[in-house]
Design a protein around this motif. Sequence first.
Motif, short mmCIF file in Angstrom:
data_model
loop_
_atom_site.label_atom_id
_atom_site.label_comp_id
_atom_site.label_asym_id
_atom_site.label_seq_id
_atom_site.Cartn_x
_atom_site.Cartn_y
_atom_site.Cartn_z
N ALA A 1 0.88 -1.12 0.07
CA ALA A 1 0.03 -0.17 0.03
C ALA A 1 0.93 1.39 0.10
N GLU A 2 1.81 1.19 0.81
CA GLU A 2 2.91 2.21 0.85
C GLU A 2 3.58 2.82 -0.35
N GLN A 3 4.15 1.63 -1.22
CA GLN A 3 4.64 1.65 -2.43
C GLN A 3 3.80 2.34 -3.38
N ASN A 4 2.66 2.11 -3.38
CA ASN A 4 1.65 2.41 -4.54
C ASN A 4 0.78 3.65 -3.77
N ASN A 5 1.15 4.18 -2.69
CA ASN A 5 0.26 5.30 -2.13
C ASN A 5 -1.09 5.15 -1.89
N ILE A 6 -1.32 4.11 -1.52
CA ILE A 6 -2.91 3.62 -1.43
C ILE A 6 -3.10 3.75 0.32
N PRO A 7 -4.06 4.64 0.74
CA PRO A 7 -4.16 4.83 2.12
C PRO A 7 -5.04 3.54 2.71
N ILE A 8 -4.55 3.15 3.91
CA ILE A 8 -5.17 1.99 4.51
C ILE A 8 -6.32 2.77 5.86
N HIS A 9 -7.51 2.06 5.72
CA HIS A 9 -8.53 2.78 6.52
C HIS A 9 -8.72 1.60 7.51
N ILE A 10 -8.67 1.79 8.85
CA ILE A 10 -9.32 0.53 9.77
C ILE A 10 -10.51 0.83 10.45
N TYR A 11 -11.41 0.19 10.19
CA TYR A 11 -12.69 0.43 11.18
C TYR A 11 -13.30 -0.51 12.07
N ASN A 12 -13.98 -0.37 12.87
CA ASN A 12 -14.47 -1.28 13.87
C ASN A 12 -15.90 -2.06 13.49
N SER A 13 -16.21 -3.19 12.79
CA SER A 13 -17.26 -3.63 12.28
C SER A 13 -18.38 -3.57 13.14
N GLN A 14 -18.13 -3.55 14.57
CA GLN A 14 -19.11 -3.64 15.75
C GLN A 14 -19.68 -2.26 15.82
N ASP A 15 -18.84 -1.17 15.62
CA ASP A 15 -19.41 0.37 15.61
C ASP A 15 -19.21 0.98 14.50
N ILE A 16 -20.03 1.04 13.62
CA ILE A 16 -19.61 1.45 12.27
C ILE A 16 -19.40 2.97 12.22
N ASP A 17 -20.07 3.71 13.19
CA ASP A 17 -19.93 5.28 13.28
C ASP A 17 -18.83 5.73 13.79
N ALA A 18 -17.85 4.76 14.57
CA ALA A 18 -16.65 5.36 15.24
C ALA A 18 -15.69 5.68 14.29
N LYS A 19 -14.87 6.76 14.80
CA LYS A 19 -13.46 6.85 14.14
C LYS A 19 -12.57 5.83 13.97
N GLY A 20 -11.80 5.76 12.80
CA GLY A 20 -11.12 4.52 12.88
C GLY A 20 -9.64 5.17 12.80
N SER A 21 -8.51 4.47 12.20
CA SER A 21 -7.21 5.05 11.89
C SER A 21 -7.16 4.81 10.28
N ILE A 22 -6.42 6.02 9.93
CA ILE A 22 -5.96 5.92 8.53
C ILE A 22 -4.38 6.10 8.43
N LEU A 23 -3.86 5.10 7.57
CA LEU A 23 -2.67 5.07 7.30
C LEU A 23 -2.32 5.66 5.87
N LYS A 24 -1.22 6.63 5.91
CA LYS A 24 -1.25 7.61 4.52
C LYS A 24 0.04 8.36 4.71
N LYS A 25 0.34 8.46 3.40
CA LYS A 25 1.58 9.22 3.47
C LYS A 25 1.19 10.63 3.69
N GLY A 26 2.04 11.40 4.44
CA GLY A 26 1.91 12.70 4.87
C GLY A 26 1.31 12.54 6.31
N TYR A 27 1.18 11.50 6.90
CA TYR A 27 0.53 11.26 8.30
C TYR A 27 1.84 11.11 9.23
N GLU A 28 2.92 11.31 8.75
CA GLU A 28 4.22 11.01 9.59
C GLU A 28 4.19 11.93 10.69
#
Length: 190
Positions: free
Chosen positions: A63-90
């Motif tokens: 994902a990093e090599q192709n600059n694709i952000p990864i979003h992680i969410y909780n399937s038990q709480d679909i309205d909650a914020k998750g984590s985003i892995l992305k270039k520029g968030y270092e």
Amino acid sequence: ASYLAVSLSAERIEIWTDVHGIFSANPHVVPSARLIEKIGYEEAREIAASGGKVLHPRCILPAEQNNIPIHIYNSQDIDAKGSILKKGYESVSPRVRAINVRHKITLVSMDSMNMWHQAGFMGKIFTVFEKLGLSIDIVVTSQTNVTVSLDTADNVINDQVLENLKNHLLIFCEVTIYKNCSAVTLVGYR
């Protein structure tokens, strides 16, 4: 998932799991652990490699090599914020982002005056680990000591394996083995 996303030229990867995302510590052990909402690939990979369970460290690189952000969410709480892995968030300022603990670690401490100011000592002892098929996790060195950790997640470790390792290393150094240790890792930017 990452390799499939790359081959499909995906714009983002979503991972739905049973937690809200990447935390500053294991929230089951440390109830005050904070959700890390935005994080760069490298820090996320270090968190995953040092014991974080949300992602496998190898799934991040494609994902990093192709600059694709990864979003992680909780399937038990679909309205909650998750984590985003992305270039520029270092991280841009020094800070500890996460603390991880791994148990059932074996330490192999190797002492020798022969390593002091001599080329090739590390190569010789690392060749022993390679020949025995043992993957080294952490390496700590001083002038006359090298200590490495072996994680049971990456290695089959039993008394016979450790005795064989010790016998091979005794040619080069004194060896002390410490079983059932824990490794505490601080992940961050300095």
